[in-house]
Design an enzyme around this catalytic site. Sequence first.
Site, PDB file in Angstrom:
ATOM      1  N   CYS A 199       0.801  -1.224   0.000  1.00  0.00           N
ATOM      2  CA  CYS A 199       0.000   0.000   0.000  1.00  0.00           C
ATOM      3  C   CYS A 199       0.830   1.268   0.000  1.00  0.00           C
ATOM      4  CB  CYS A 199      -0.900   0.019   1.227  1.00  0.00           C
ATOM      5  SG  CYS A 199       0.078   0.017   2.744  1.00  0.00           S
ATOM      6  N   ASP A 220       2.461   2.520   2.560  1.00  0.00           N
ATOM      7  CA  ASP A 220       2.530   3.168   3.864  1.00  0.00           C
ATOM      8  C   ASP A 220       3.945   3.036   4.423  1.00  0.00           C
ATOM      9  OD1 ASP A 220      -0.083   3.669   3.498  1.00  0.00           O
ATOM     10  OD2 ASP A 220      -0.833   2.306   5.020  1.00  0.00           O
ATOM     11  N   CYS A 241      -2.185   3.976   7.320  1.00  0.00           N
ATOM     12  CA  CYS A 241      -3.570   3.761   7.704  1.00  0.00           C
ATOM     13  C   CYS A 241      -3.713   3.662   9.220  1.00  0.00           C
ATOM     14  CB  CYS A 241      -4.075   2.477   7.062  1.00  0.00           C
ATOM     15  SG  CYS A 241      -3.368   1.011   7.802  1.00  0.00           S
ATOM     16  N   CYS A 286      -0.404  -4.490   7.987  1.00  0.00           N
ATOM     17  CA  CYS A 286      -0.169  -3.270   8.767  1.00  0.00           C
ATOM     18  C   CYS A 286       0.643  -3.597  10.019  1.00  0.00           C
ATOM     19  CB  CYS A 286      -1.490  -2.610   9.152  1.00  0.00           C
ATOM     20  SG  CYS A 286      -2.689  -2.508   7.807  1.00  0.00           S
TER      21      CYS A 286
END
Length: 141
Positions: free
Chosen positions: A41, A43, A68, A111
């Site tokens: 993603c 991030d 996120c 994440c």
Amino acid sequence: ATQQRSYHERVLDHYNNPRNVGSMQKNNADVGTGLVGAPACGDVMKLQIKVDPNNDTITDVKFKTFGCGSAIASSSYLTELVRGMTLEQAGKIRNTEIAKELCLPPVKLHCSMLAEDAIKSAITNYYTKNPKAKQTDLGGT
Ligand code: FES
Ligand code: FES
């Protein structure tokens, strides 16, 4: 209502009140800096540890996450977890522990992986700067 706090409650608490946000003087010998990205993603997470060289213990932790809510929550939780740990203990933290604590759904597992990668990267950086410190086997993933 259930006794178990839900995914949203746990993540939102850390997201709204992230612990230990900030940064440390990267050039200090007792600071290890990890900077990692999630290919899935884009991030990015920066995690810094301050180490007491006498006992290889993490005395302070700071993070900045551009990502996120789950990534922010994962790093916030991780900072609380590793404070006071030895580098060896911190190097053994697995993202599944973080995901479990925060009740992350499968789609958000990467994440928490970012947080595991970040602490390992910070430890590696510390050892690079302090080659005489005891090397920890960070294991494979
Ligand atoms: Fe959108 Fe991580 S993919 S914030
Ligand atoms: Fe990519 Fe959370 S969506 S780190």
